[in-house]
Design a protein around this motif. Sequence first.
Motif, PDB file in Angstrom:
ATOM      1  N   LEU A 199     -10.275   8.099  -2.803  1.00 43.58           N
ATOM      2  CA  LEU A 199     -10.419   6.802  -2.141  1.00 43.58           C
ATOM      3  C   LEU A 199     -10.781   5.713  -3.134  1.00 43.58           C
ATOM      4  CD1 LEU A 199     -12.317   7.738   1.160  1.00 43.58           C
ATOM      5  CD2 LEU A 199      -9.909   7.132   0.893  1.00 43.58           C
ATOM      6  N   GLN A 200     -11.767   5.985  -3.983  1.00 41.63           N
ATOM      7  CA  GLN A 200     -12.214   4.971  -4.932  1.00 41.63           C
ATOM      8  C   GLN A 200     -11.108   4.607  -5.917  1.00 41.63           C
ATOM      9  OE1 GLN A 200     -14.792   3.050  -5.028  1.00 41.63           O
ATOM     10  NE2 GLN A 200     -14.162   2.085  -6.952  1.00 41.63           N
ATOM     11  N   TYR A 213      -8.167  -9.348  -4.655  1.00 38.77           N
ATOM     12  CA  TYR A 213      -6.857  -9.314  -5.292  1.00 38.77           C
ATOM     13  C   TYR A 213      -6.440 -10.737  -5.624  1.00 38.77           C
ATOM     14  CZ  TYR A 213      -6.802  -4.645  -3.337  1.00 38.77           C
ATOM     15  OH  TYR A 213      -7.126  -3.359  -3.002  1.00 38.77           O
ATOM     16  N   LEU A 233     -13.223  -5.468  -2.567  1.00 38.45           N
ATOM     17  CA  LEU A 233     -12.196  -5.595  -3.599  1.00 38.45           C
ATOM     18  C   LEU A 233     -11.432  -6.898  -3.395  1.00 38.45           C
ATOM     19  CD1 LEU A 233     -10.803  -1.962  -3.708  1.00 38.45           C
ATOM     20  CD2 LEU A 233     -12.410  -3.038  -5.270  1.00 38.45           C
ATOM     21  N   MET A 285      -8.251   2.667  -4.085  1.00 32.40           N
ATOM     22  CA  MET A 285      -8.584   1.285  -3.760  1.00 32.40           C
ATOM     23  C   MET A 285      -8.686   0.429  -5.015  1.00 32.40           C
ATOM     24  SD  MET A 285     -11.322   1.790  -0.646  1.00 32.40           S
ATOM     25  CE  MET A 285     -11.354   0.063  -0.210  1.00 32.40           C
ATOM     26  N   LEU A 314     -13.038   1.436   6.160  1.00 33.75           N
ATOM     27  CA  LEU A 314     -13.204   2.730   5.508  1.00 33.75           C
ATOM     28  C   LEU A 314     -14.413   3.468   6.077  1.00 33.75           C
ATOM     29  CD1 LEU A 314     -11.799   4.371   3.297  1.00 33.75           C
ATOM     30  CD2 LEU A 314     -13.458   3.444   1.664  1.00 33.75           C
ATOM     31  N   LEU A 337      -4.367   1.718  -1.986  1.00 33.68           N
ATOM     32  CA  LEU A 337      -4.896   1.712  -0.622  1.00 33.68           C
ATOM     33  C   LEU A 337      -5.501   0.354  -0.352  1.00 33.68           C
ATOM     34  CD1 LEU A 337      -5.666   3.229   2.010  1.00 33.68           C
ATOM     35  CD2 LEU A 337      -7.777   3.925   0.855  1.00 33.68           C
ATOM     36  N   LEU A 338      -4.966  -0.365   0.620  1.00 37.58           N
ATOM     37  CA  LEU A 338      -5.472  -1.688   1.002  1.00 37.58           C
ATOM     38  C   LEU A 338      -6.275  -1.529   2.274  1.00 37.58           C
ATOM     39  CD1 LEU A 338      -2.267  -3.846   0.342  1.00 37.58           C
ATOM     40  CD2 LEU A 338      -4.069  -3.146  -1.255  1.00 37.58           C
ATOM     41  N   CYS A 339      -7.579  -1.462   2.116  1.00 37.18           N
ATOM     42  CA  CYS A 339      -8.449  -1.154   3.251  1.00 37.18           C
ATOM     43  C   CYS A 339      -9.813  -1.757   2.979  1.00 37.18           C
ATOM     44  CB  CYS A 339      -8.558   0.369   3.407  1.00 37.18           C
ATOM     45  SG  CYS A 339      -9.619   0.933   4.733  1.00 37.18           S
ATOM     46  N   SER A 340     -10.384  -2.446   3.954  1.00 32.84           N
ATOM     47  CA  SER A 340     -11.717  -3.005   3.779  1.00 32.84           C
ATOM     48  C   SER A 340     -12.758  -1.888   3.828  1.00 32.84           C
ATOM     49  CB  SER A 340     -12.008  -4.032   4.880  1.00 32.84           C
ATOM     50  OG  SER A 340     -12.141  -3.375   6.136  1.00 32.84           O
ATOM     51  N   ARG A 341     -13.917  -2.149   3.213  1.00 33.77           N
ATOM     52  CA  ARG A 341     -14.981  -1.140   3.243  1.00 33.77           C
ATOM     53  C   ARG A 341     -15.447  -0.887   4.673  1.00 33.77           C
ATOM     54  NH1 ARG A 341     -15.333   1.351  -1.873  1.00 33.77           N
ATOM     55  NH2 ARG A 341     -14.790  -0.253  -3.385  1.00 33.77           N
ATOM     56  N   ALA A 397       0.844  -1.194   0.000  1.00 33.49           N
ATOM     57  CA  ALA A 397       0.000   0.000   0.000  1.00 33.49           C
ATOM     58  C   ALA A 397       0.876   1.238   0.000  1.00 33.49           C
ATOM     59  CB  ALA A 397      -0.911  -0.002   1.225  1.00 33.49           C
TER      60      ALA A 397
END
Length: 483
Positions: free
Chosen positions: A385-386, A425, A423, A389, A401, A394-398, A338
């Motif tokens: 942000l969108q 990966y 998201l 991600m 967030l 940016l590695l972040c769960s909703r 990230a």
Amino acid sequence: MYLRLCKAKSTTSCPSCTNVVLNVIVLVSEVVMGDIRQSLLPRDVLSAAKELLYHLDIYICNLVQSGRQPPQVDSKTQELVEEFILHAPKDRNTPARRMSALQELQLLEIMCSCFQEQSRDTVRQLMFSALFSLQRNQADESRMALLGKLVSMAIAVGRVPILECGATWLQRSHRVYCVRLAQVLVDDYCSLVPGSGPTLQNIHNASPRFCCQFITAVTTLFDLTTEELTPPLELLQMIVSWIQDDPGLVLINFLNTALSGNQPISSLDVTPLGGLMRWCVKAPLAYRRDKKEGLTNGTTEGEPEVGPLFSALHLSVLQVLMLLPNILNEKGLFGRLALLQVDSLAALTSDLSRLLDQADKHTHTSSADTRVPSQLALDRLAQALQVAMANGALLCSREDLRAICSRLPHNNLLQLVLSGPVLYYNNIHTPPLAFSPHAAHSPIAPHPTHPAHTPQATHPPSHPQYPAQPFMTGMPFPFRPSH
């Protein structure tokens, strides 16, 4: 004896014999550096500094050629540098040696020539480190003062080797000192000498690595928290033009940095993306606040509008983020590394919430006039942000967030981002790299142990005239992962 050893090295063909001779030369060089003090004391300050630079160059050349790993300058040599170049007294009973302004200028010219004439980059980097690596002692203040003047001169006269060494120094040093160097350069080229901005503008072509590190340091320095910490207009124009002309500029140091989990926590970010994103999001409210304060003090008449500049910068940042998937996939890092950190995002949303509070409390105009910059700031945050991600920055769960953004007022675009899909990966089972200097300090707990979040109960809305930022579980979203 030293000259005889050098001659023996040049005439020896046996590799093992050559290594022995090289090691002996390094030892002799260290002895010479240790014994040189007595010969430097009777000299005037400029002559002593010049002589020491000459011997330092020879010593480091022999050190590199010996193959000793890692090549490291010994403590006695560091003490000589501090005494005869930085002019820090060896002990309390010894008076400090001082240079006149003319002698200092002559020393800077000698140092510029020394780095310019040295063809081996390894030697230049070691020499720069011997002169300017911070030692956490009383000589650091003199070291920083000389460094600022040397880098400023290197920009003025186009000494690229010094700028390249300066880029490495910015990458390895504590961010507090990096910010101090950036402040010196901004003062020199944007405040003290009118019309000198085009000279600073040229660092983009002279040394892209230094330019990238300079942008990172500048965005760390000017965080828009006060009017004094807003970037000068000329500097802002430069940065926007640099990134518009070459969006990949902000990724140069990332592309040329060996990935490691041991990056110092106190160092600058590996890219300026976080700082540039902070500028774009906070600018509509921060500049509106400063404009009001200026009107109160009568100091903003005739100032140009900065809105279009930040709009252009925001677009450029989004374009840079969209370059990342190919780069991260080529390195096998998509979903693992990230470039934007969760703790930095949490700090940004906290600052934004505070700015929104200030705008609500101090406004004396219509609510529509208040909501336009507020919604613009929230729109930019949502867009960043969108895109971050979706492109792996940016590695972040909703869920995390939504927790971070729970104190922000409602915004339609932000609502769409918060209610978007999970998201996925390709290498989701590969553990993420601990590369970022701030990865270990995330304020959000790991996802499997994250408690159920109730934002309305935990964080009461701080903006009464705006509806809270709810999460609508049934809200449709047009995009779904194809796999």
